[in-house]
Design a protein around this motif. Structure first.
Motif, mmCIF file in Angstrom:
data_model
loop_
_atom_site.group_PDB
_atom_site.id
_atom_site.type_symbol
_atom_site.label_atom_id
_atom_site.label_comp_id
_atom_site.label_asym_id
_atom_site.label_seq_id
_atom_site.Cartn_x
_atom_site.Cartn_y
_atom_site.Cartn_z
ATOM 1 N N LEU A 227 1.985 14.984 2.346
ATOM 2 C CA LEU A 227 1.107 14.372 1.736
ATOM 3 C C LEU A 227 0.580 12.635 2.723
ATOM 4 O O LEU A 227 -0.389 12.527 2.955
ATOM 5 N N ILE A 228 1.406 12.104 2.418
ATOM 6 C CA ILE A 228 1.324 10.624 2.070
ATOM 7 C C ILE A 228 1.261 11.004 4.274
ATOM 8 O O ILE A 228 0.520 10.309 5.304
ATOM 9 N N VAL A 229 1.967 11.039 4.821
ATOM 10 C CA VAL A 229 2.926 11.170 6.753
ATOM 11 C C VAL A 229 1.130 11.740 7.223
ATOM 12 O O VAL A 229 0.979 11.028 8.045
ATOM 13 N N PRO A 230 0.996 12.756 7.402
ATOM 14 C CA PRO A 230 0.011 13.056 7.857
ATOM 15 C C PRO A 230 -1.185 12.425 7.976
ATOM 16 O O PRO A 230 -1.589 11.762 8.764
ATOM 17 N N VAL A 231 -1.321 11.216 6.315
ATOM 18 C CA VAL A 231 -2.787 10.882 6.519
ATOM 19 C C VAL A 231 -2.156 9.358 7.505
ATOM 20 O O VAL A 231 -3.523 8.291 8.298
ATOM 21 N N LEU A 232 -0.765 8.900 6.860
ATOM 22 C CA LEU A 232 -0.376 7.718 7.415
ATOM 23 C C LEU A 232 -0.564 8.145 9.571
ATOM 24 O O LEU A 232 -1.301 7.022 9.999
ATOM 25 N N ALA B 208 -4.046 2.119 6.049
ATOM 26 C CA ALA B 208 -5.214 1.735 5.110
ATOM 27 C C ALA B 208 -6.354 2.502 3.983
ATOM 28 O O ALA B 208 -6.704 2.384 3.595
ATOM 29 N N ALA B 209 -5.492 3.786 5.523
ATOM 30 C CA ALA B 209 -6.504 5.259 4.386
ATOM 31 C C ALA B 209 -5.970 5.472 2.850
ATOM 32 O O ALA B 209 -6.395 6.547 2.481
ATOM 33 N N LEU B 210 -4.532 5.103 3.277
ATOM 34 C CA LEU B 210 -3.835 6.066 2.202
ATOM 35 C C LEU B 210 -4.544 5.961 0.872
ATOM 36 O O LEU B 210 -4.294 7.162 0.125
ATOM 37 N N PRO B 211 -4.803 4.811 0.186
ATOM 38 C CA PRO B 211 -5.411 4.761 -1.346
ATOM 39 C C PRO B 211 -6.503 5.979 -1.519
ATOM 40 O O PRO B 211 -6.403 6.467 -2.624
ATOM 41 N N GLU B 212 -7.753 5.983 -0.771
ATOM 42 C CA GLU B 212 -8.952 6.226 -0.291
ATOM 43 C C GLU B 212 -8.244 8.273 -0.531
ATOM 44 O O GLU B 212 -8.786 9.245 -1.042
ATOM 45 N N HIS B 213 -6.666 8.403 -0.199
ATOM 46 C CA HIS B 213 -6.200 10.260 0.438
ATOM 47 C C HIS B 213 -5.567 10.755 -0.509
ATOM 48 O O HIS B 213 -4.877 11.564 -0.441
ATOM 49 N N CYS B 214 -4.358 9.808 -1.006
ATOM 50 C CA CYS B 214 -3.351 10.056 -1.526
ATOM 51 C C CYS B 214 -3.595 9.379 -3.244
ATOM 52 O O CYS B 214 -3.052 8.282 -3.004
ATOM 53 N N THR C 276 1.305 -1.073 -0.319
ATOM 54 C CA THR C 276 -0.144 -0.107 0.261
ATOM 55 C C THR C 276 0.959 1.244 0.049
ATOM 56 O O THR C 276 1.085 1.736 -0.591
ATOM 57 N N ILE C 277 1.847 1.415 0.348
ATOM 58 C CA ILE C 277 1.983 2.518 0.756
ATOM 59 C C ILE C 277 3.522 2.593 -0.324
ATOM 60 O O ILE C 277 3.138 3.682 -0.602
ATOM 61 N N LYS C 278 3.883 1.875 -0.507
ATOM 62 C CA LYS C 278 4.392 2.081 -2.276
ATOM 63 C C LYS C 278 4.338 2.270 -3.166
ATOM 64 O O LYS C 278 4.327 3.063 -3.658
ATOM 65 N N THR C 279 2.672 1.336 -3.580
ATOM 66 C CA THR C 279 1.958 2.068 -4.184
ATOM 67 C C THR C 279 1.980 3.657 -4.641
ATOM 68 O O THR C 279 0.820 4.487 -5.600
ATOM 69 N N THR C 280 0.526 3.767 -2.983
ATOM 70 C CA THR C 280 0.614 5.055 -3.057
ATOM 71 C C THR C 280 1.992 6.259 -3.092
ATOM 72 O O THR C 280 1.773 7.473 -3.983
ATOM 73 N N TYR C 281 3.207 5.836 -2.838
ATOM 74 C CA TYR C 281 4.157 6.548 -3.457
ATOM 75 C C TYR C 281 4.429 6.275 -4.909
ATOM 76 O O TYR C 281 4.724 7.374 -4.609
ATOM 77 N N CYS C 282 3.728 5.759 -5.350
ATOM 78 C CA CYS C 282 4.376 5.840 -7.058
ATOM 79 C C CYS C 282 3.474 6.859 -7.930
ATOM 80 O O CYS C 282 3.353 8.278 -8.366
ATOM 81 N N GLU C 283 1.973 6.001 -6.781
ATOM 82 C CA GLU C 283 0.923 7.227 -7.104
ATOM 83 C C GLU C 283 0.931 9.250 -6.777
ATOM 84 O O GLU C 283 0.462 10.047 -7.229
ATOM 85 N N CYS C 284 1.643 8.968 -6.287
ATOM 86 C CA CYS C 284 1.202 10.392 -5.519
ATOM 87 C C CYS C 284 3.207 10.641 -4.532
ATOM 88 O O CYS C 284 2.800 10.541 -3.211
ATOM 89 N N PRO C 285 3.419 10.242 -5.176
ATOM 90 C CA PRO C 285 5.493 11.589 -4.693
ATOM 91 C C PRO C 285 5.704 12.388 -4.112
ATOM 92 O O PRO C 285 6.431 13.003 -4.435
ATOM 93 N N ASN C 286 4.815 11.939 -2.545
ATOM 94 C CA ASN C 286 4.448 13.542 -1.713
ATOM 95 C C ASN C 286 4.486 12.899 -0.513
ATOM 96 O O ASN C 286 3.547 13.139 -0.195
#
Ligand code: ATP
Length: 652
Positions: A247-252, A258-264, A234-244
């Motif tokens: 944005l990722i760390v606050p959601v995490l 589990a919430a990453l794909p929806e928000h990032c 999940t983390i690696k795929t999210t980072y690919c789509e949204c390499p930032n």
């Protein structure tokens, strides 16, 4: 159980809940990682550090991630470190009572300015102990240093570096100076950092009451491993789509992995790492690779990759449109002409989009594609539209996002249909990539010849339907194959090599560099391994410009992570910065070179026979140069090697 590591940085550099993370905790972690060669162990050590941060001071997680990646911001902010070695020597020398010459010779002896700085700091007495460094303050200071520009900023930079340096304890000085140099050299790849983050979040879920839960101890090892794998994906795929990470760390931290794909998600304005292709060496091989898969052949245009983002809501916001490079750098100010023409490309049905394209130099009179060399003369930044001399035509080959929806998981056939439906060509400005869906070798061969006749490099072959036809973000995928004109039966591809050193020219080339030592990168060990000497393929003009541009990267001695034979010692050494595309007749084994050593042969490296310079690859970083592993694959794929193992031995 991977979460039960013995090492815990808190023992070495304590801090309490709610306090800012001391930089020393990170430095100690990096120190242990540097002394470790096993990747899994490195991941485990780093994850324990992240767990402490999550549990005690989650607001420092972002700074911690940036610092151990030696990044300051997302790539498209173009904020980079890499301070000239001389300035760093000056800064450290002035603080510790050493002359520049003394610093130079110490750095030359040790091959690592970071270690020299650490030792110098250890023997230095200070009257007043400066307050301990904090991770977040170090990051802020590094950002300040990187943002200062212009000649007048040099002293300001040195001053800022010194104020950090005098506060350093133990190994802090080593990592501070290496960070400023632009390379931490602990062998941590970004994928390992993401893996460590996944492991940390599985053991100490951030959103669970201050992250104090030790999940690992409540689960079976198998269930825990499955959880870590799921988080990592999940983390690696999210980072690919949204390499930032911003944005990722606050959601995490707030909602968990589990919430990453929806928000990032893929979002216009945030460039994604592009899909890349694998080389192939002949039409026949293409059919073997795709087996019964349907594929399309597109011309492979020889220009510069352009990822075009148009954000929007009810309508496209052309004023906020941006162009990003292959490396997610912001090229918007290079292409004002392209952006102005966007309305011609988008039909009324488009409200937002992300397009994958190649910008190619174009003669609008003769309607001819011009060689890459012409494009490279175009101004790189802040181009005023009326002064642009080199016109470009943009060839659009993919649609990754349309009207609020990411399309990367849809099949190419579907993306292409949407592209044709919602966008239109405009003469000499916008074109769809030419090509055709081929089902026999003869038609591929014909198309290849047509592509070459139209000044293209060759063909890109792409799976059309099913899971193989998705857009593999950030991957060099077997679902895209490239077939280049020159190397059909040879190596299959050009090599992107890193320039480590130069040899002084003689005769006609006196006063210039006459030859160069090139290397590939061993990502695993974080080494640069010598690959070949090169002295052909350069025009006189090339040599003049290269001598000039490389002079910015001169260092006093080879780095400790340059692997080469003494017989190839260069006259002048460079920091690993420039990447060149080179051609060769074939790849051979060489006792005198180190590239891919141990991968094909235990004692011999892979080398290039008859290497020729093609061009500078400004769009590639040394980390993106051809890797030892890719070289080994190219070597083994050669027919002559397949037929008779290890026959070619280059005595060099
Ligand atoms: P190369 O030296 O081949 O350009 P590379 O490592 O930059 O290598 P590859 O994956 O090998 O990238 O080749 C893909 C590149 O070709 C893309 O980055 C893009 O810039 C360019 N290109 C040109 N035409 C196309 C096309 N029709 N489809 C995809 N990429 C294309």
């Amino acid at each position: 159980n991977p979460a039960k590591s013995k090492y815990h940085p808190i023992k070495d550099a304590c801090w309490s809940k709610g306090q800012a993370v001391p930089y020393l905790a990170l430095a100690k972690t990096l120190e242990v990682i540097e002394g470790t060669s096993a990747r899994l162990k490195m991941v485990e050590i780093l994850s324990n550090y992240f767990r402490s941060v999550i549990a005690l001071t989650p607001e420092d997680l972002l700074a911690s991630i940036y610092l151990c990646l030696n990044k300051l911001a997302p790539a498209y902010h173009s904020l980079e470190l890499g301070i000239a070695e001389t300035y760093l020597m000056k800064a450290v020398g002035q603080c510790t009572g050493r002359t520049l010459a003394q610093m130079r010779s110490a750095a030359q002896r040790s091959g690592d300015l970071g270690l020299v700085a650490e030792q110098a700091r250890a023997t230095q007495r200070t009257m007043f102990a400066a307050p301990p460094l904090l991770a977040r303050r170090v990051l802020a200071a590094l950002r300040d240093v990187a943002a200062m520009s212009g000649q007048a900023s040099v002293n300001k930079k040195i001053g800022k570096i010194q104020s950090l340096y005098v506060a350093c304890r133990h190994s802090e000085a080593r990592y501070l100076i290496r960070s400023l140099e632009g390379k931490l050299r602990v062998g941590l790849a970004e994928q390992s950092v993401l893996q460590a983050l996944a492991l940390a979040c599985a053991s100490t879920p951030p959103q669970a009451a201050g992250g104090q839960l030790d999940v690992a101890s409540t689960m079976s090892p198998e269930a825990f491993k499955a959880l870590v794998d799921e988080h990592a994906l999940t983390i690696k795929t999210t980072y690919c789509e949204c390499p930032n990470y911003e944005l990722i760390v606050p959601v995490l931290l707030r909602d968990g992995v589990a919430a990453l794909p929806e928000h990032c998600k893929l979002t216009p304005g945030i460039p994604l790492k592009p899909m890349l292709a694998h080389p192939s060496r002949g039409v026949h091989e293409v059919f073997t690779r795709f087996e019964n898969e349907e594929f399309t052949c597109e011309y492979k245009y020889d220009g510069e990759r352009a990822q075009i983002h148009v954000p929007g809501g009810d309508a496209p916001r052309f004023a906020d449109a941006a162009v990003f490079s292959r490396n997610q750098e912001n090229n918007t100010s290079k292409y004002p002409d392209v952006l102005r023409r966007l309305p011609a490309l988008l039909r009324d049905s488009v409200t937002s989009c992300v397009l994958d394209c190649e910008a190619v130099a174009y003669d609008t009179e003769t309607k001819q594609i011009l060689p890459f060399q012409v494009l490279s003369t175009r101004k790189r930044k802040d181009a005023a539209e009326e002064q642009i001399k080199v016109q470009v035509c943009v060839f659009v080959f993919d649609l990754l996002y349309l009207n609020g929806r990411p399309l990367v998981r849809r099949a190419l056939a579907e993306r292409r249909a949407l592209l044709r439906e919602h966008f239109r060509e405009a003469d000499g400005q916008w074109k769809f990539a030419e090509g055709g869906d081929c089902s026999d070798e003869e038609s591929v061969q014909r198309l290849l010849e047509n592509a070459v006749r139209s000044s293209c490099e060759g063909l890109m072959l792409k799976a059309l339907h099913g899971p193989r036809a998705r857009y593999d973000i950030a991957r060099r995928s077997h679902n895209w194959l490239k077939l280049k004109k020159d190397y059909l039966e040879g190596v299959g591809d050009t090599i992107d090599a890193v320039v480590l050193g130069a040899y002084r020219g003689r005769g006609k080339r006196a006063g210039l560099y006459g030859g160069f030592l090139l290397a590939c990168r061993d990502a695993e060990a974080d080494h640069y391994q010598s690959l070949c000497k090169i002295g052909t393929g350069f025009s006189d003009e090339d040599l003049r410009t290269l001598t000039e541009t490389l002079s910015q990267h001169v260092i006093d001695a080879p780095r400790s992570y340059y692997m080469f034979d003494g017989a190839h010692a260069a006259d002048v050494w460079f920091s690993a910065a420039s990447v060149w595309e080179v051609r060769c007749a074939d790849l051979s084994l060489s006792p005198a070179h180190r590239a891919a050593i141990g991968l094909v042969d235990p004692d011999r490296g892979v080398s290039l026979r008859f290497p020729r310079f093609v061009r500078v690859r400004d769009d590639k970083t040394p980390e993106q140069a051809t890797s030892a592993e890719q070289l080994a694959q190219l070597y083994l794929a050669q027919d002559q090697v397949k037929n008779s193992a290890h026959r070619h031995v280059d005595q060099d």
